[in-house]
Design an enzyme around this catalytic site. Structure first.
Site, PDB file in Angstrom:
ATOM      1  CG  PHE A 146       2.656 -59.191  66.494  1.00 13.04           C
ATOM      2  CD1 PHE A 146       1.898 -60.352  66.441  1.00 13.04           C
ATOM      3  CD2 PHE A 146       4.036 -59.315  66.549  1.00 13.04           C
ATOM      4  CE1 PHE A 146       2.493 -61.597  66.456  1.00 13.04           C
ATOM      5  CE2 PHE A 146       4.643 -60.551  66.554  1.00 13.04           C
ATOM      6  CZ  PHE A 146       3.875 -61.704  66.512  1.00 13.04           C
ATOM      7  CE  LYS A 147       5.019 -62.210  69.234  1.00 11.16           C
ATOM      8  NZ  LYS A 147       6.087 -62.795  69.999  1.00 11.16           N
ATOM      9  CG  ASP A 148       0.659 -55.329  73.449  1.00 12.60           C
ATOM     10  OD1 ASP A 148       0.921 -56.011  74.456  1.00 12.60           O
ATOM     11  OD2 ASP A 148       1.330 -54.339  73.107  1.00 12.60           O
ATOM     12  CG  LEU A 165      -0.403 -62.542  74.638  1.00 16.26           C
ATOM     13  CD1 LEU A 165       1.100 -62.360  74.672  1.00 16.26           C
ATOM     14  CD2 LEU A 165      -0.818 -63.777  75.431  1.00 16.26           C
ATOM     15  CB  THR A 180       5.642 -63.964  73.612  1.00 22.42           C
ATOM     16  OG1 THR A 180       5.378 -64.105  72.217  1.00 22.42           O
ATOM     17  CG2 THR A 180       4.623 -64.777  74.380  1.00 22.42           C
TER      18      THR A 180
END
Length: 464
Positions: free
Chosen positions: A111-113, A116, A144
């Site tokens: 989900f960090k995509d 970021l 992350t």
């Protein structure tokens, strides 16, 4: 849009400076001075929008005055074009009124995509405009780091240093970071745990004198407001695809650092009808214990099958406490200082305010594996261990079956083969773009659990 510190003793900043600052000068976290609030009829009008257009509606107020609308629209379109599924964040149904929101369709399968990939584009734009070069420093418990490297590797004006706990992330997570080899990317394996890495980052932001030549640190962890901002969007997206805003929705969020679930809290504050937010933790359950017992008490860190949640100190929790204390920075400063060295409870009325929306549940490794196996047997759907914790927590503390319950699917199961195999199932194969991951050359630097050693290494590499 202006931003203020949770500790009340730092200057107000605009979006550009918040993007480049991370921690406030008083040690606090930046939050918007005022949140935008949308009436139901306006939210309803967004139902037919594709993900990147919805993202513009949600994100634009936070960057107004810093990023022109036409530039932001292009950034958002390019960001989410790179995701594997055309829906960007598809919903998968597990049972009656029970769903998983697949947030692992981005390039690093986590989900960090969502944040970021956008962060790198925002950073590139602002640094080019200012003619600055900066140093990215981040700590990762697994996902992350790879998302930050993938999102920022094309940035021309950055050096990237990512700290992770040595031998405490999965092999896929490590290789996703260590196989991106570039003169400006440095993966540091710290001989400690995630909290040690995170503390080094916080201390470095507090005193940046080890850097010279007017360089400054930029945070990629969820202490950076831009991370939280981008994550608000998928709460709106899920709700709108399940009949919102005319129908309330509940969310269960696997959480360690509290950033992802805080984005859901903000979506609710902005007008989205959210019935319940479930804080789903593994046995590192400080947030569950706080919500259920009103006791903030640190316990030794346990290493689990869900390593991205192996965190004791949840940085973003301060942002919620700031709201619960009526945005009084002095109160938060005193509270955070107290929390650093002793057990803490908050006033009963403030706790009651939190419990209006939040519930919590902790899931150990055995129960995580049981949930992975059970859901697979029931549906043929394979959960990663973090998402499994979210599903189990939701089933345990769900307030009503009349409201759809959405668990945030935070990572692809391929990243956590140990948990899948322990559940008695076969680990999935790597997707096509990562099929050669285990054959790629690796580069990482193992350093001691020592701030001075890490800072000396960074200074040497930055000014090489």
């Amino acid at each position: 849009m202006k931003y203020i510190s949770t500790r009340g003793n730092a200057p107000e900043l605009g979006f550009e400076d918040v993007l480049l600052t991370g921690l406030a000068s008083d040690g606090g976290l930046y939050v918007p001075k005022q949140l935008p609030h949308y009436p139901l009829h306006e939210i309803r009008s967004w139902r037919e929008l594709p993900y990147h257009e919805l993202a513009f509606k949600v994100v634009q107020p936070f960057v107004a005055g810093a990023i022109p609308d036409d530039v932001l629209k292009v950034m958002l379109q390019e960001t989410y074009q790179g995701f594997a599924h055309t829906a960007v964040a598809p919903l998968t149904q597990l049972d009656h009124n029970e769903y998983v929101l697949e947030l692992f369709q981005g390039p690093t399968l986590a989900f960090k995509d969502f944040a970021l990939q956008l962060f790198g584009r925002l950073l590139d734009y602002v640094l080019e405009k200012r003619g600055e070069r900066v140093v990215i420093m981040g700590a990762t418990s697994g996902d992350t780091g790879s998302a930050a490297i993938e999102g920022c590797k094309r940035c021309q004006n950055v050096d990237i240093f990512i700290l992770h706990p040595h031998n405490r992330v999965s092999e896929v997570q490590r290789r996703q970071m260590s196989t991106v080899i570039s003169d400006n990317i440095f993966n540091i394996a710290v001989e400690g745990n995630f909290d040690d890495c995170q503390q080094m980052v916080k201390q470095s932001f507090g005193d940046q004198s080890f850097l010279k030549d007017e360089r400054r640190l930029v945070a990629v962890n969820s202490i950076n407001w831009a991370r939280i901002m981008a994550q608000i969007v998928y709460y709106f997206y899920a709700s709108l695809n399940l009949g919102g805003p005319d129908r309330k929705v509940a969310f269960s969020v696997p959480t360690g650092n509290f950033g992802d679930i805080f984005a859901g809290y903000l979506a609710r504050q902005m007008g989205l009808p959210i019935e319940q937010l479930v804080i789903a933790t593994n046995q590192n359950d400080i947030l569950h214990r706080f919500m259920s017992q009103n006791l903030y008490k640190k316990e030794p860190l346990s290493h689990t099958l869900s390593p991205s949640m192996d965190i004791v100190v949840s940085s973003n929790f301060e942002r919620l406490l700031f709201d619960l204390h009526d945005r009084d920075g002095a109160s938060i400063k005193a509270l955070m200082e107290k929390m650093s060295h002793e057990d803490v409870s908050i006033e009963v009325d403030r706790m009651a305010k939190a419990r209006e929306i939040f519930d919590s549940f902790a899931v150990d490794d055995d129960l995580t594996c049981q949930t992975i196996k059970q859901v697979y047997q029931e549906t043929g759907y394979l959960l990663d261990p973090h998402t499994a914790i979210g599903v189990k927590a939701a089933r345990e503390v769900r307030r009503t079956f009349a409201v759809p319950m959405v668990t945030l699917g935070t990572a692809h199961p391929v990243k956590f083969s140990d948990a899948i195999e322990r559940a008695g199932l076969q680990a999935p194969e790597l997707p096509g773009h990562m099929s050669d991951l285990f054959r790629r050359e690796e580069r990482l630097f193992v350093l001691g659990n020592n701030l001075q050693e890490v800072q000396n290494f960074m200074a040497e590499k930055v000014f090489r």
